[in-house]
Structure formats: structure tokens, C-alpha cells
Design an enzyme around this catalytic site. Structure first.
Site, PDB file in Angstrom:
ATOM      1  N   GLY A  95       0.805  -1.212   0.000  1.00  0.00           N
ATOM      2  CA  GLY A  95       0.000   0.000   0.000  1.00  0.00           C
ATOM      3  C   GLY A  95       0.841   1.266   0.000  1.00  0.00           C
ATOM      4  NE  ARG A  96       3.746   1.390   4.965  1.00  0.00           N
ATOM      5  CZ  ARG A  96       4.212   1.491   6.175  1.00  0.00           C
ATOM      6  NH1 ARG A  96       4.767   2.599   6.561  1.00  0.00           N
ATOM      7  NH2 ARG A  96       4.130   0.480   7.005  1.00  0.00           N
ATOM      8  CE  LYS A 116       7.960  -0.084   5.361  1.00  0.00           C
ATOM      9  NZ  LYS A 116       8.566  -0.924   6.410  1.00  0.00           N
ATOM     10  CG  ASP A 128      -0.168   8.932   3.852  1.00  0.00           C
ATOM     11  OD1 ASP A 128       0.328   7.779   3.940  1.00  0.00           O
ATOM     12  OD2 ASP A 128       0.197   9.877   4.575  1.00  0.00           O
ATOM     13  NE  ARG A 179      11.015  -3.751   2.948  1.00  0.00           N
ATOM     14  CZ  ARG A 179       9.891  -3.907   3.642  1.00  0.00           C
ATOM     15  NH1 ARG A 179       9.898  -3.777   4.954  1.00  0.00           N
ATOM     16  NH2 ARG A 179       8.763  -4.154   3.025  1.00  0.00           N
ATOM     17  NE  ARG A 186       5.016  -8.826   1.775  1.00  0.00           N
ATOM     18  CZ  ARG A 186       5.413  -7.779   2.474  1.00  0.00           C
ATOM     19  NH1 ARG A 186       5.160  -7.733   3.758  1.00  0.00           N
ATOM     20  NH2 ARG A 186       6.053  -6.797   1.901  1.00  0.00           N
ATOM     21  CG  ASP A 251       0.891  -8.489   6.905  1.00  0.00           C
ATOM     22  OD1 ASP A 251       0.426  -8.993   7.941  1.00  0.00           O
ATOM     23  OD2 ASP A 251       1.109  -7.272   6.798  1.00  0.00           O
ATOM     24  CG  ASN A 252       4.503  -7.338   8.904  1.00  0.00           C
ATOM     25  OD1 ASN A 252       4.399  -6.961   7.737  1.00  0.00           O
ATOM     26  ND2 ASN A 252       3.967  -6.694   9.914  1.00  0.00           N
ATOM     27  CG  ASP A 261       6.867  -4.628   7.090  1.00  0.00           C
ATOM     28  OD1 ASP A 261       7.442  -3.617   6.644  1.00  0.00           O
ATOM     29  OD2 ASP A 261       5.744  -4.996   6.714  1.00  0.00           O
TER      30      ASP A 261
HETATM   31  P1  AMP Z   1       2.576  -2.887   7.920  1.00  0.00           P
HETATM   32  O1  AMP Z   1       1.984  -2.479   9.221  1.00  0.00           O
HETATM   33  O2  AMP Z   1       3.688  -1.973   7.480  1.00  0.00           O
HETATM   34  O3  AMP Z   1       2.973  -4.293   7.864  1.00  0.00           O
HETATM   35  O4  AMP Z   1       1.434  -2.667   6.841  1.00  0.00           O
HETATM   36  C1  AMP Z   1       0.230  -3.394   6.810  1.00  0.00           C
HETATM   37  C2  AMP Z   1      -0.549  -3.039   5.564  1.00  0.00           C
HETATM   38  O5  AMP Z   1      -0.946  -1.661   5.587  1.00  0.00           O
HETATM   39  C3  AMP Z   1       0.208  -3.217   4.262  1.00  0.00           C
HETATM   40  O6  AMP Z   1      -0.692  -3.596   3.276  1.00  0.00           O
HETATM   41  C4  AMP Z   1       0.738  -1.817   4.007  1.00  0.00           C
HETATM   42  O7  AMP Z   1       1.035  -1.610   2.652  1.00  0.00           O
HETATM   43  C5  AMP Z   1      -0.421  -0.969   4.463  1.00  0.00           C
HETATM   44  N1  AMP Z   1      -0.010   0.380   4.867  1.00  0.00           N
HETATM   45  C6  AMP Z   1       0.681   0.722   5.963  1.00  0.00           C
HETATM   46  N2  AMP Z   1       0.872   2.053   6.013  1.00  0.00           N
HETATM   47  C7  AMP Z   1       0.318   2.582   4.890  1.00  0.00           C
HETATM   48  C8  AMP Z   1       0.188   3.894   4.362  1.00  0.00           C
HETATM   49  N3  AMP Z   1       0.688   4.958   4.981  1.00  0.00           N
HETATM   50  N4  AMP Z   1      -0.450   4.027   3.187  1.00  0.00           N
HETATM   51  C9  AMP Z   1      -0.983   2.974   2.547  1.00  0.00           C
HETATM   52  N5  AMP Z   1      -0.901   1.719   3.004  1.00  0.00           N
HETATM   53  C10 AMP Z   1      -0.261   1.506   4.164  1.00  0.00           C
HETATM   54 MG    MG Z   2       3.970  -5.253   6.489  1.00  0.00          MG
END
Ligand code: AMP
Ligand code: MG
Length: 479
Positions: A95-96, A116, A128, A179, A186, A251-252, A261
Site C-alpha cells: 500500500g505504500r 517504501k 496515504d 529496502r 511472505r 504478512d510480516n 518490516d
Molecule cells: P505494515 O503495518 O507496514 O505491515 O502494513 C500493513 C498493511 O498496511 C500493508 O498492506 C501496508 O502496505 C499498508 N499500509 C501501511 N501504512 C500505509 C500507508 N501509509 N499508506 C498505505 N498503506 C499503508
Molecule cells: Mg507489512
């Protein structure tokens, strides 16, 4: 005479195997440009390993901010799902983050290069697509420190300021991290196809993962076994340095067995098995001592997903169950080996595990600093770490007797017990300085943490545990 400016251009020798997989695996998506990219850090050693020829700072800032897509890149956002704090989320995905592509390094290893914080993608949901400076610098420092500790991990190639603000707990400076990972596959990458009943993609993913990471593994169950072994070793390594990942969602959890992550992660100061840092982990699901149990749970989710492609589900369930059930014993064995070395023991004897757990129990009661207590064992000053040094003395008697037959236990201890780890309060302090425009603490942390097993008297302020008012109570995800 060849002194042309092109010679100064960044060259990344991409070879993008993921982009050659079917469209069901990802969405083609370029990074979203930022206003005013400025390079904070570039990891020359890692670049060399990847076969990257660096260029001048502004070009690098533009590339690693996502403003300029380098030649040969195939930018895409990967699809995955996963269990977040035990709840299945059917679609997550990058998502980012944007995978630029892969290189095969000078060591012959294939690695992903991923931005990232590089903007919105179809998987951004409410987010965002951005990252703020704090988590970017935290991941840079902690992932590189993990690497220097000899623990499998993703790495940091570059950090760039975006010149834009992001809204989190207030307005904060934006940044992008580059990264590098053995891959970004995953447990959740398998789960998404299994949950959708897309057996064809699941099979292709399994073949891809085997070819990329475990070429000797045979079939889905062979892959499961290989991931189990790698993750068992990884968790034991985390435990041995007091590392708490903080968000061990499926997912991590990387198929490669690398730490991935870095969110609200931290190293423990005072030893206590229940330690939690993450502000989003109210139940302590991912507390220090729960990590071995959680990784087994994660492996069970991988097993469940992998089984979906097999024709004989009943036989496969029996085999997968056996593979997963063997994991706790493997973690314990890897854990015992790590902690024996921390006590200076190269051989394995009956009673060693009791010796280790007895010390840890006394450390928890005695308020002992995890890193400094183990480091001090080789120096004979560990007793000073305990509120009641006599409790340590009582334990040390048995330990000394056990040590008598070991060759050079001091060397074993010095190689197993780091003198320095990225202490949470120093990481927070570094982030605060960077937000105020001072990157000196960031660069100093990186330099000192590159040699974690060396005594560095000039870095005494970084090895000291936090004073009561310096203790960081919670580490925010702040994504
Ligand atoms: P994470 O907590 O980094 O493992 O992220 C969990 C999920 O949320 C993943 O699909 C990320 O891509 C998404 N995500 C986390 N932060 C953002 C952000 N600021 N914008 C869009 N997607 C996000
Ligand atoms: Mg993640």
C-alpha cells in the site's frame, strides 16, 4: 577521454523475475514523485554487493525518492493478504511500497530493491502511501544493526527526504526508504491465493519460492519444512539479542527467513519476558517471550495455504501437521545453542538449558539489563547488573563449574554477546534530532552499530541503559 557525465549516472543491473510472473501477482504501478527529494543516506557497501554503480547525490535522491524510474526497473505493487493480530484480512498488498526490481549481486544472490513510502497504490486502502522520517530512519538503523549482528534481515540501501509533510500524530517530514530483501514473499503472499481458491497462482508461487530460496526443497511440503527451519533459526537469533519485532503478522513473516518490516520494534533494555513496546499491541500478543509461539502459529497459516494446491488433502494435512508440530523443538534447539554460546559453552550438556533459564529468571527479578549482563559475563562484572548481586553469585557457582571444561569460553562469549545494540531511547533521540535537521546522531549510530561485537569506549553513552526518565514507554507504528 571518457570523462563524460554519463559515466556518473546511477546504473542498476536489473533482472526482474517477479515482473515476469502473471499479472495476478501484482499491479504495475510507478512510484509517485515527491516535491523536493534530498538524499539522507546511501549504503555504499550494500550498493557494491548489489552491483549498483552510484551516481551524483541529486540523481540518487531522485531515483530513491521515486521521482525518476531508473532504466531496467519494472515498478510494481505486490499483492498479499495476511492475519493481523490473529484476524484474517483478505487483501493487504503493497500500500505504500513499490518493487523497482531485482539484481543478482556480486555474491550471486538475487535481491529485491523496493521503495517504501513511495505513494499510493491500488492496495493503499485508507492510507496515504507515505512514510514519515521517523520509521524510515528507525528501519535504516535497526535493519543495518541486525545485519551487523549476523542476523538474517532485509537491509537499507538509501533514505531520502521528500520535502513534503505527512499527517500522523501531527505534521511530520516525509521520507522514502529503499529496502533490499532476499525477496518480499511472505506467508501472506501464499494466503491470498489460497483464500481465493486460485490454485494455479498458488502453484506458480510455490515453484517460484522454491527456485528462488530453497532449490533443494521438494514440493509444497518441502518448502514448508525449509521455511520452518529458517524461521526457527531466525526467532532464536532474535531472542538471543533481546529483539522484539512488535508486529509478527503473517504478512510480516518472510519466506526467506529474513527479519522484515521494522515497525514498532525494539531491543529490550531490562530483561523481562513479558516486554512489549508496540502501542498497537494492547494484549501483548507479540511480547518478547511469545515470539516463538507466534512464529509456529504463522507457519501453521503457511501450511494451511500450501495444502490448498495438493490433490490428497488428507495425506497432506497429516504431513503438514507433523512438520508444524516439529517446529517448537527446533526453535528450542536453536535457542539453546544461541544461549549456550552466550554463556561461553560450545558443547552441549544435560543441565545447560536449566542453567540458562535460571540465569534469565534471576535477571528478570534482579532488573538486569539484557545486553550488558551477557556482555559482562566475559568481563567478570555481570553481578553489578543485578539489584541483588548475591542472586547472581549463587547462579555463577554452577556456571563456573560448567565452564571448567570449555575451551576459551571468553572468546565464545565475546562473539555471542554484542557490546552494543540500537537502544530504543537512543533511536528515539536520533529521530528527534533528525526531525530538527540534525543527522549527526543517525550517522553516528550507523557507524557504531556496524561493529556491535567490538568494545567502543567512545560510544559508552550508547551502551548505557536508559535512565528512568529516558525509558521509552511505547513505540508507535506511526506508519
Ligand atoms: P505494515 O503495518 O507496514 O505491515 O502494513 C500493513 C498493511 O498496511 C500493508 O498492506 C501496508 O502496505 C499498508 N499500509 C501501511 N501504512 C500505509 C500507508 N501509509 N499508506 C498505505 N498503506 C499503508
Ligand atoms: Mg507489512
Amino acid at each position: 577521454m571518457g570523462l563524460y557525465l554519463e559515466a556518473m549516472s546511477v546504473i542498476i543491473p536489473f533482472d526482474n523475475s517477479y515482473a515476469r510472473l502473471p499479472g495476478s501477482f501484482y499491479t504495475v504501478q510507478p512510484p509517485e514523485p515527491v516535491r523536493a527529494p534530498r538524499l539522507i543516506a546511501f549504503n555504499d557497501d550494500l550498493a557494491r554487493l548489489l552491483g549498483i554503480a552510484p551516481g551524483e547525490a541529486q540523481e540518487m535522491a531522485e531515483i530513491f525518492a521515486g521521482n525518476r524510474v531508473p532504466e531496467g526497473a519494472s515498478p510494481l505493487a505486490q499483492l498479499y493478504s495476511g492475519h493481523q493480530f490473529g484476524q484474517y484480512n483478505p487483501q493487504l498488498g503493497d500500500g505504500r511500497a513499490i518493487l523497482l526490481g531485482e539484481t543478482v549481486g556480486t555474491d550471486g544472490k538475487r535481491r529485491d530493491i523496493q521503495l517504501k513510502g513511495s505513494g499510493r497504490t491500488p492496495y493503499s486502502r485508507m492510507g496515504d502511501g507515505r512514510a514519515w522520517l521517523g520509521p524510515v530512519l528507525r528501519e535504516y538503523v535497526v535493519s543495518e544493526a541486525m545485519h551487523a549482528l549476523g542476523i538474517p534481515t532485509t537491509r537499507a540501501l538509501a533514505a531520502v527526504e521528500t520535502g513534503e509533510m505527512v499527517i500522523r500524530e501531527g505534521r511530520l517530514p516525509g521520507a522514502v526508504l529503499t529496502r533490499v530483501a532476499a525477496s518480499h514473499l511472505r506467508v501472506g503472499t501464499f494466503q491470498v491465493f489460497a483464500a481465493r481458491g486460485d490454485t494455479r497462482s498458488l502453484k506458480q508461487l510455490t515453484d517460484y519460492a522454491i527456485a528462488r530460496h530453497y532449490p533443494d526443497a521438494e514440493g509444497p511440503m518441502g518448502l514448508l519444512r525449509a521455511v520452518r527451519d529458517a524461521q526457527a533459526r531466525l526467532i532464536a537469533a532474535w531472542m538471543s539479542v533481546g529483539f522484539i519485532h512488535g508486529v509478527m503478522n503473517t504478512d510480516n513473516c518472510a519466506i526467506s527467513g529474513e527479519t522484515i518490516d521494522y515497525g514498532p520494534c525494539a531491543f529490550m533494555d531490562t530483561y523481562h519476558p513479558d516486554t512489549v513496546f508496540s502501542s498497537i499491541d494492547q494484549m501483548g500478543r507479540y511480547a518478547y517471550s511469545n515470539q516463538p509461539g507466534i512464529v509456529v502459529w504463522n507457519l501453521a497459516q503457511l501450511a494451511t495455504a500450501l495444502i490448498r494446491q495438493l490433490d490428497d488433502p488428507e495425506g497432506a494435512v497429516a504431513e503438514a501437521t507433523e512438520i508444524v508440530h516439529a517446529m517448537p523443538a527446533l526453535i528450542e534447539a536453536a535457542w539453546a545453542e544461541r544461549f549456550r554460546a552466550k554463556l561461553g559453552l560450545r558443547s552441549a550438556r544435560e543441565g545447560d538449558v536449566a542453567l540458562i533459564t535460571d540465569l534469565l529468571a534471576r535477571m528478570a527479578v534482579g532488573g538486569a539489563d539484557f545486553t550488558n549482563t551477557f556482555r559482562a559475563l566475559a568481563e567478570g562484572t555481570a553481578r553489578d547488573q543485578f539489584t541483588d548481586p548475591v542472586a547472581f553469585d549463587a547462579w555463577a557457582e554452577g556456571w563456573q563449574a560448567r565452564l571448567a571444561t570449555e575451551p576459551d569460553p571468553e572468546a565464545t562469549m565475546r562473539a555471542a554477546n554484542p557490546a552494543i545494540i540500537p537502544r530504543n531511547h537512543r533511536v528515539e533521540e536520533m529521530i528527534a534530532a533528525a526531525v530538527a535537521g540534525d543527522y549527526a546522531p543517525f550517522h553516528r549510530l550507523n557507524a557504531v552499530l556496524a561493529r556491535p561485537f567490538d568494545d567502543q569506549p567512545e560510544a559508552r553513552d550508547l551502551t548505557a541503559p536508559p535512565l528512568p526518565h529516558e525509558v521509552v514507554q511505547a513505540t508507535f507504528c506511526g506508519t
